[in-house]
Design a protein around this motif. Structure first.
Motif, PDB file in Angstrom:
ATOM      1  N   ASP A 143       0.709  -1.209   0.174  1.00  0.00           N
ATOM      2  CA  ASP A 143      -0.077   0.061  -0.139  1.00  0.00           C
ATOM      3  C   ASP A 143       0.894   1.088  -0.059  1.00  0.00           C
ATOM      4  OD1 ASP A 143      -2.456  -1.387   0.025  1.00  0.00           O
ATOM      5  OD2 ASP A 143      -2.373  -1.528   2.043  1.00  0.00           O
ATOM      6  N   SER A 144       1.823   1.273   0.785  1.00  0.00           N
ATOM      7  CA  SER A 144       2.922   2.392   0.890  1.00  0.00           C
ATOM      8  C   SER A 144       4.149   1.749   1.026  1.00  0.00           C
ATOM      9  CB  SER A 144       2.485   3.201   2.143  1.00  0.00           C
ATOM     10  OG  SER A 144       1.347   4.003   1.833  1.00  0.00           O
ATOM     11  N   GLY A 145       5.212   2.506   0.330  1.00  0.00           N
ATOM     12  CA  GLY A 145       6.574   2.123   0.482  1.00  0.00           C
ATOM     13  C   GLY A 145       7.358   2.374  -0.862  1.00  0.00           C
ATOM     14  N   ILE A 146       8.477   1.421  -1.218  1.00  0.00           N
ATOM     15  CA  ILE A 146       9.277   1.607  -2.366  1.00  0.00           C
ATOM     16  C   ILE A 146       9.215   0.220  -3.167  1.00  0.00           C
ATOM     17  CG2 ILE A 146      10.314   3.697  -1.644  1.00  0.00           C
ATOM     18  CD1 ILE A 146      12.321   0.610  -1.646  1.00  0.00           C
ATOM     19  N   VAL A 147       9.461   0.265  -4.338  1.00  0.00           N
ATOM     20  CA  VAL A 147       9.827  -0.601  -5.008  1.00  0.00           C
ATOM     21  C   VAL A 147      10.973  -0.453  -5.713  1.00  0.00           C
ATOM     22  CG1 VAL A 147       8.923  -2.307  -7.138  1.00  0.00           C
ATOM     23  CG2 VAL A 147       7.341  -1.371  -5.539  1.00  0.00           C
ATOM     24  N   ALA A 193      18.734   0.396 -11.986  1.00  0.00           N
ATOM     25  CA  ALA A 193      17.479   0.087 -11.320  1.00  0.00           C
ATOM     26  C   ALA A 193      16.385   1.344 -11.379  1.00  0.00           C
ATOM     27  CB  ALA A 193      17.656   0.004 -10.041  1.00  0.00           C
ATOM     28  N   THR A 194      15.182   0.831 -11.210  1.00  0.00           N
ATOM     29  CA  THR A 194      14.100   1.925 -11.204  1.00  0.00           C
ATOM     30  C   THR A 194      13.443   2.053  -9.742  1.00  0.00           C
ATOM     31  OG1 THR A 194      13.509   1.474 -13.568  1.00  0.00           O
ATOM     32  CG2 THR A 194      11.943   2.611 -12.237  1.00  0.00           C
ATOM     33  N   LYS A 197       8.416   7.808  -9.897  1.00  0.00           N
ATOM     34  CA  LYS A 197       9.135   6.831 -10.344  1.00  0.00           C
ATOM     35  C   LYS A 197      10.367   7.387 -11.140  1.00  0.00           C
ATOM     36  CE  LYS A 197       8.526   2.768 -13.264  1.00  0.00           C
ATOM     37  NZ  LYS A 197       7.478   1.752 -13.929  1.00  0.00           N
ATOM     38  N   HIS A 198      11.597   6.802 -10.840  1.00  0.00           N
ATOM     39  CA  HIS A 198      12.794   7.488 -11.641  1.00  0.00           C
ATOM     40  C   HIS A 198      13.833   6.306 -11.527  1.00  0.00           C
ATOM     41  CE1 HIS A 198      14.847   7.949  -7.696  1.00  0.00           C
ATOM     42  NE2 HIS A 198      13.649   8.133  -7.092  1.00  0.00           N
TER      43      HIS A 198
END
Length: 157
Positions: free
Chosen positions: A11-15, A83-84, A96-97
């Protein structure tokens, strides 16, 4: 063979996506994600060997309720320069970067010169990036340049 592969949504965080296959556990160790998960109880999902058009095989890391600091982004960029990073809030992509290799890196790598002051005294390591392909580092103190398997990362437990 067509095989559906999924990794749990957060739900919240980073990939962290587009990690070269076999590098996700190294990133997790250097960032100390295991200790973070033990401390917070948040979910960390690591996927290995996903199909990728650009990399053939890739790894993915999803971390619930985490924001990456500049230092953490620098670590990811050294290990996985393509990496993205995707930041997710309320199940929506907010940002997103791609990562960028910095010009300098702090205390995340070990100088391979056994006579370097950083291997004998309590001194924070500093390195300049002198080449990006292949990644080549120069120690601030002894000026040793090194690349490839000589780049060893400090791992957090």
């Amino acid at each position: 063979m067509d095989r559906p592969v999924t990794i749990a949504k957060i739900d919240s965080g980073i990939v962290i996506d587009h990690i070269p296959a076999g590098k996700a556990f190294l990133i997790s160790q250097v960032l100390g994600l295991n200790a973070l998960a033990r401390k917070t109880g948040d979910i960390i999902a690591i996927g290995i060997n996903f199909e990728s058009q650009s990399l053939n095989k890739k790894d993915i890391i999803k971390v619930e309720n985490l924001s990456l600091t500049r230092n953490m982004l620098n670590v990811v960029s050294l290990i996985a320069p393509l990496a993205t990073i995707t930041r997710i809030e309320n199940s929506k992509v907010i940002e997103k970067h791609k990562v960028e290799i910095p010009d300098r890196i702090g205390d995340v790598v070990i100088c391979p010169d056994r006579f370097c002051i950083t291997n004998h005294e309590q001194v924070l390591c500093k390195f300049s990036i002198v080449g990006k392909s292949p990644l080549t580092l120069r120690c601030h103190y002894c000026e040793t340049e090194f690349f490839g398997p000589l780049i060893r990362y400090k791992e957090k437990s």
